[in-house]
Write a protein that holds these residues in place. Structure first.
Motif, PDB file in Angstrom:
ATOM      1  N   LEU A  23       0.825  -1.209   0.000  1.00 34.41           N
ATOM      2  CA  LEU A  23       0.000   0.000   0.000  1.00 34.41           C
ATOM      3  C   LEU A  23       0.857   1.256   0.000  1.00 34.41           C
ATOM      4  CD1 LEU A  23      -2.785   1.282   0.138  1.00 34.41           C
ATOM      5  CD2 LEU A  23      -2.723   1.021   2.628  1.00 34.41           C
ATOM      6  N   SER A  24       1.936   1.222   0.783  1.00 36.16           N
ATOM      7  CA  SER A  24       2.837   2.374   0.819  1.00 36.16           C
ATOM      8  C   SER A  24       3.454   2.635  -0.545  1.00 36.16           C
ATOM      9  CB  SER A  24       3.935   2.136   1.858  1.00 36.16           C
ATOM     10  OG  SER A  24       4.817   3.235   1.930  1.00 36.16           O
ATOM     11  N   LEU A  25       3.809   1.578  -1.257  1.00 32.94           N
ATOM     12  CA  LEU A  25       4.379   1.739  -2.598  1.00 32.94           C
ATOM     13  C   LEU A  25       3.335   2.297  -3.561  1.00 32.94           C
ATOM     14  CD1 LEU A  25       6.384  -1.618  -2.896  1.00 32.94           C
ATOM     15  CD2 LEU A  25       7.348   0.685  -2.627  1.00 32.94           C
ATOM     16  N   LEU A  26       2.113   1.776  -3.499  1.00 34.58           N
ATOM     17  CA  LEU A  26       1.063   2.207  -4.422  1.00 34.58           C
ATOM     18  C   LEU A  26       0.648   3.657  -4.187  1.00 34.58           C
ATOM     19  CD1 LEU A  26      -1.219  -0.970  -4.527  1.00 34.58           C
ATOM     20  CD2 LEU A  26       0.268  -0.107  -6.340  1.00 34.58           C
ATOM     21  N   GLN A  27       0.858   4.162  -2.972  1.00 30.40           N
ATOM     22  CA  GLN A  27       0.470   5.542  -2.689  1.00 30.40           C
ATOM     23  C   GLN A  27       1.452   6.544  -3.284  1.00 30.40           C
ATOM     24  OE1 GLN A  27      -0.119   5.519   1.568  1.00 30.40           O
ATOM     25  NE2 GLN A  27      -2.272   4.953   1.362  1.00 30.40           N
ATOM     26  N   THR A  28       2.571   6.077  -3.807  1.00 32.71           N
ATOM     27  CA  THR A  28       3.433   6.942  -4.603  1.00 32.71           C
ATOM     28  C   THR A  28       2.772   7.101  -5.964  1.00 32.71           C
ATOM     29  OG1 THR A  28       5.413   6.104  -3.489  1.00 32.71           O
ATOM     30  CG2 THR A  28       5.723   7.212  -5.602  1.00 32.71           C
ATOM     31  N   PRO A  29       2.494   8.346  -6.398  1.00 34.61           N
ATOM     32  CA  PRO A  29       1.706   8.552  -7.628  1.00 34.61           C
ATOM     33  C   PRO A  29       2.465   8.172  -8.903  1.00 34.61           C
ATOM     34  CG  PRO A  29       2.501  10.649  -6.754  1.00 34.61           C
ATOM     35  CD  PRO A  29       2.841   9.608  -5.727  1.00 34.61           C
ATOM     36  N   PRO A  33       4.847  -1.604 -12.344  1.00 35.58           N
ATOM     37  CA  PRO A  33       4.782  -2.907 -13.026  1.00 35.58           C
ATOM     38  C   PRO A  33       4.709  -4.029 -12.003  1.00 35.58           C
ATOM     39  CG  PRO A  33       6.502  -1.523 -13.962  1.00 35.58           C
ATOM     40  CD  PRO A  33       6.043  -0.844 -12.710  1.00 35.58           C
ATOM     41  N   GLY A  34       3.992  -5.092 -12.355  1.00 34.75           N
ATOM     42  CA  GLY A  34       3.853  -6.210 -11.431  1.00 34.75           C
ATOM     43  C   GLY A  34       5.187  -6.826 -11.051  1.00 34.75           C
ATOM     44  N   GLY A  35       6.083  -6.921 -12.041  1.00 36.78           N
ATOM     45  CA  GLY A  35       7.393  -7.497 -11.753  1.00 36.78           C
ATOM     46  C   GLY A  35       8.187  -6.674 -10.762  1.00 36.78           C
ATOM     47  N   GLU A  36       8.094  -5.346 -10.858  1.00 40.87           N
ATOM     48  CA  GLU A  36       8.829  -4.480  -9.931  1.00 40.87           C
ATOM     49  C   GLU A  36       8.264  -4.599  -8.518  1.00 40.87           C
ATOM     50  OE1 GLU A  36      10.161   0.212  -9.390  1.00 40.87           O
ATOM     51  OE2 GLU A  36       9.119  -0.465 -11.219  1.00 40.87           O
ATOM     52  N   LEU A  37       6.932  -4.657  -8.407  1.00 41.38           N
ATOM     53  CA  LEU A  37       6.329  -4.837  -7.085  1.00 41.38           C
ATOM     54  C   LEU A  37       6.750  -6.163  -6.470  1.00 41.38           C
ATOM     55  CD1 LEU A  37       2.681  -3.505  -7.615  1.00 41.38           C
ATOM     56  CD2 LEU A  37       4.507  -2.432  -6.299  1.00 41.38           C
ATOM     57  N   ALA A  38       6.759  -7.213  -7.284  1.00 39.88           N
ATOM     58  CA  ALA A  38       7.165  -8.525  -6.784  1.00 39.88           C
ATOM     59  C   ALA A  38       8.595  -8.490  -6.281  1.00 39.88           C
ATOM     60  CB  ALA A  38       7.006  -9.578  -7.888  1.00 39.88           C
ATOM     61  N   GLY A  39       9.480  -7.778  -7.033  1.00 40.18           N
ATOM     62  CA  GLY A  39      10.870  -7.681  -6.608  1.00 40.18           C
ATOM     63  C   GLY A  39      11.014  -6.888  -5.318  1.00 40.18           C
ATOM     64  N   ARG A  40      10.254  -5.792  -5.176  1.00 41.01           N
ATOM     65  CA  ARG A  40      10.332  -4.971  -3.970  1.00 41.01           C
ATOM     66  C   ARG A  40       9.856  -5.747  -2.743  1.00 41.01           C
ATOM     67  NH1 ARG A  40      10.581   0.724  -4.000  1.00 41.01           N
ATOM     68  NH2 ARG A  40      11.569   1.429  -5.940  1.00 41.01           N
ATOM     69  N   LEU A  41       8.815  -6.557  -2.937  1.00 40.93           N
ATOM     70  CA  LEU A  41       8.225  -7.277  -1.809  1.00 40.93           C
ATOM     71  C   LEU A  41       8.878  -8.628  -1.567  1.00 40.93           C
ATOM     72  CD1 LEU A  41       4.462  -6.500  -2.569  1.00 40.93           C
ATOM     73  CD2 LEU A  41       5.912  -5.377  -0.882  1.00 40.93           C
ATOM     74  N   PRO A  61      -9.042   1.571  -4.195  1.00 42.59           N
ATOM     75  CA  PRO A  61      -9.284   1.471  -5.648  1.00 42.59           C
ATOM     76  C   PRO A  61      -7.971   1.326  -6.418  1.00 42.59           C
ATOM     77  CG  PRO A  61      -9.450   3.749  -4.939  1.00 42.59           C
ATOM     78  CD  PRO A  61      -9.194   2.951  -3.692  1.00 42.59           C
ATOM     79  N   VAL A  62      -7.549   0.094  -6.649  1.00 45.16           N
ATOM     80  CA  VAL A  62      -6.318  -0.181  -7.389  1.00 45.16           C
ATOM     81  C   VAL A  62      -6.679  -0.486  -8.836  1.00 45.16           C
ATOM     82  CG1 VAL A  62      -4.242  -1.590  -7.548  1.00 45.16           C
ATOM     83  CG2 VAL A  62      -5.255  -1.099  -5.305  1.00 45.16           C
ATOM     84  N   GLN A  63      -6.121   0.291  -9.735  1.00 48.00           N
ATOM     85  CA  GLN A  63      -6.401   0.127 -11.160  1.00 48.00           C
ATOM     86  C   GLN A  63      -5.276  -0.681 -11.807  1.00 48.00           C
ATOM     87  OE1 GLN A  63      -5.943   3.514 -14.090  1.00 48.00           O
ATOM     88  NE2 GLN A  63      -8.190   3.367 -14.047  1.00 48.00           N
ATOM     89  N   ALA A  64      -5.653  -1.679 -12.613  1.00 49.70           N
ATOM     90  CA  ALA A  64      -4.671  -2.517 -13.310  1.00 49.70           C
ATOM     91  C   ALA A  64      -4.682  -2.175 -14.788  1.00 49.70           C
ATOM     92  CB  ALA A  64      -5.002  -3.990 -13.113  1.00 49.70           C
ATOM     93  N   THR A  65      -3.503  -2.174 -15.395  1.00 56.09           N
ATOM     94  CA  THR A  65      -3.383  -1.925 -16.832  1.00 56.09           C
ATOM     95  C   THR A  65      -2.872  -3.183 -17.515  1.00 56.09           C
ATOM     96  OG1 THR A  65      -1.146  -1.055 -16.525  1.00 56.09           O
ATOM     97  CG2 THR A  65      -2.945   0.533 -16.527  1.00 56.09           C
ATOM     98  N   MET A  66      -3.333  -3.386 -18.734  1.00 57.10           N
ATOM     99  CA  MET A  66      -2.952  -4.563 -19.500  1.00 57.10           C
ATOM    100  C   MET A  66      -1.593  -4.327 -20.141  1.00 57.10           C
ATOM    101  SD  MET A  66      -5.522  -6.407 -18.827  1.00 57.10           S
ATOM    102  CE  MET A  66      -5.236  -7.778 -19.951  1.00 57.10           C
ATOM    103  N   GLY A  67      -0.885  -5.397 -20.427  1.00 54.25           N
ATOM    104  CA  GLY A  67       0.413  -5.297 -21.092  1.00 54.25           C
ATOM    105  C   GLY A  67       1.273  -6.491 -20.765  1.00 54.25           C
ATOM    106  N   SER A  68       2.466  -6.479 -21.320  1.00 54.21           N
ATOM    107  CA  SER A  68       3.361  -7.614 -21.120  1.00 54.21           C
ATOM    108  C   SER A  68       3.714  -7.797 -19.653  1.00 54.21           C
ATOM    109  CB  SER A  68       4.638  -7.414 -21.956  1.00 54.21           C
ATOM    110  OG  SER A  68       5.280  -6.200 -21.572  1.00 54.21           O
ATOM    111  N   ASP A  69       3.898  -6.689 -18.959  1.00 57.71           N
ATOM    112  CA  ASP A  69       4.278  -6.795 -17.549  1.00 57.71           C
ATOM    113  C   ASP A  69       3.113  -6.463 -16.632  1.00 57.71           C
ATOM    114  OD1 ASP A  69       6.080  -7.463 -15.623  1.00 57.71           O
ATOM    115  OD2 ASP A  69       6.942  -5.467 -15.426  1.00 57.71           O
ATOM    116  N   GLY A  70       2.123  -5.760 -17.134  1.00 56.17           N
ATOM    117  CA  GLY A  70       0.992  -5.395 -16.286  1.00 56.17           C
ATOM    118  C   GLY A  70       1.391  -4.346 -15.267  1.00 56.17           C
ATOM    119  N   GLY A  71       0.564  -3.359 -15.065  1.00 60.73           N
ATOM    120  CA  GLY A  71       0.892  -2.309 -14.118  1.00 60.73           C
ATOM    121  C   GLY A  71      -0.265  -2.042 -13.173  1.00 60.73           C
ATOM    122  N   TYR A  72       0.062  -1.471 -12.012  1.00 56.54           N
ATOM    123  CA  TYR A  72      -0.946  -1.158 -10.991  1.00 56.54           C
ATOM    124  C   TYR A  72      -0.768   0.280 -10.533  1.00 56.54           C
ATOM    125  CZ  TYR A  72      -1.285  -6.252 -10.809  1.00 56.54           C
ATOM    126  OH  TYR A  72      -1.435  -7.577 -11.139  1.00 56.54           O
TER     127      TYR A  72
END
Length: 374
Positions: A23-29, A33-41, A61-72
């Motif tokens: 949550l703390s990471l997502l609150q940075t505007p 990418p999903g891969g970066e979040l996985a690496g951080r956590l 309200p977490v918004q997901a975007t489509m793509g090769s890596d996917g973003g939140y």
């Protein structure tokens, strides 16, 4: 293999702590990418997706975007979700709330005190010390006229109001009399200049209002109580009646005009006096003007300010309202604005302004005489 890894991961990871970190990471505007979040956590992408779903279930309200890596990305929702703050952010917000709460500023009233009370309740001791140090080293410049109040006083009071907890404090009355009070606090009310506490006084067995800047050593006793019914229903209305019910606090209406634009007067005018509105005053042309000087355009309009009848229309403003403050105090505040003004009513204020002007003129003459004698 992936199933076993998922089970092992759930067994060895502190899920609540991980969710807070996510949550703390997502609150940075930004978009993560999903891969970066996985690496951080330090978890798999599948776990990140599950944690995102958990946050959504909690109302984030977490918004997901489509793509090769996917973003939140955390976006604005219908409700305000809880925020996770780091040390610097918590200190910055606490300092700002303390600065606002220490002065009864319009628009920064009871809500700021409640927010400050909630924040300081969970603020670690090391951060609380940093906040106090920063506040002690700074001096706010405010446009309010009310006395400064220790934020700790307001937060203790706000906590007892919210928790329905009896409050004990030392109080200094208007005549200087000191007393100890045991109360059942009902509401904190800001008038734009001062804070007041509306409470039931247990020793006097009646409702009372207390100026918070006269309160010392507030102490939450820990004794709970069931709130009594306030006679007027509204704390603000009770305070208004309490103030206006005093013999020396008769309410009166005032009407004042200024020879300055409304926006300039409003910038210096205390909020408790009201808001000026544009008002045009007509003045005769000076004979040598011919409608030309002062920005005139030769048509007698004075740059659009003339009316064709040999008059110039000057932009001013008008202030109308009511107060129970002493006319002497209102007269001084009007004079301190630094603009020419005239009082239309009431007669008491007109007389007070005339007397104040005479006193200042005599003081100026006395100073001139003293200089001449030197």
């Amino acid at each position: 293999m992936s199933y076993s890894y998922g089970i092992l991961e759930c067994m060895t990871t502190d899920t609540p702590a991980r969710l807070l970190q996510l949550l703390s990471l997502l609150q940075t505007p930004r978009e993560w990418p999903g891969g970066e979040l996985a690496g951080r956590l330090g978890v798999s992408r599948r776990t990140v997706r599950r944690d995102i779903d958990r946050l959504r279930d909690l109302g984030y309200p977490v918004q997901a975007t489509m793509g090769s890596d996917g973003g939140y990305r955390l976006v604005a929702g219908k409700a305000m979700p809880p925020l996770v703050l780091d040390d610097e952010e918590a200190v910055a917000i606490a300092v700002g709330l303390r600065a606002g709460a220490g002065h009864a500023l319009e628009g920064v009233d009871e809500a700021s005190v409640r927010a400050l009370a909630k924040l300081e309740q969970v603020l670690p001791a090391r951060l609380r010390h940093r906040v106090s140090t920063l506040q002690a080293a700074t001096t706010p410049l405010t446009s309010g006229d009310g006395a400064s109040i220790a934020p700790e006083t307001l937060t203790v009071m706000a906590s007892t109001v919210a928790g329905q907890e009896r409050l004990r404090f030392a109080y200094r009355a208007k005549d200087g009399t000191e007393s100890r009070r045991l109360t059942e606090p009902y509401r904190l009310v800001s008038t734009g200049r001062r804070w007041y506490l509306v409470a039931y006084d247990l020793d006097r067995q009646d409702w009372r209002t207390f100026r918070v800047d006269r309160v010392r050593e507030p102490f939450a006793t820990g004794a709970r109580f069931t709130p009594r019914e306030l006679p007027t229903g509204s704390a603000a209305e009770y305070l208004r009646r309490s103030i206006h019910g005093r013999p020396d606090a008769r309410e009166y209406e005032y009407d004042v005009t200024f020879e300055a634009p409304a926006e300039l007067v409003a910038a210096r005018l205390p909020a408790w006096l009201g808001t000026p509105t544009p008002h045009h005053r007509h003045h005769p042309h000076r004979p040598h003007d011919g409608g030309q000087n002062g920005g005139g355009n030769g048509d007698g309009g004075g740059n659009g300010d003339g009316n064709g009848n040999g008059e110039v229309r000057k932009e001013g403003c008008r202030l109308r309202g009511s107060t129970s403050d002493p006319v002497e105090w209102v007269a001084v505040r009007l004079a301190m604005l630094g603009y020419e003004f005239s009082v239309r009513e009431p007669r008491e204020l007109i007389d007070c302004v005339r007397e104040l002007g005479g006193r200042l003129e005599r003081a100026a003459r006395a100073e001139a005489v003293a200089r001449a004698g030197d």
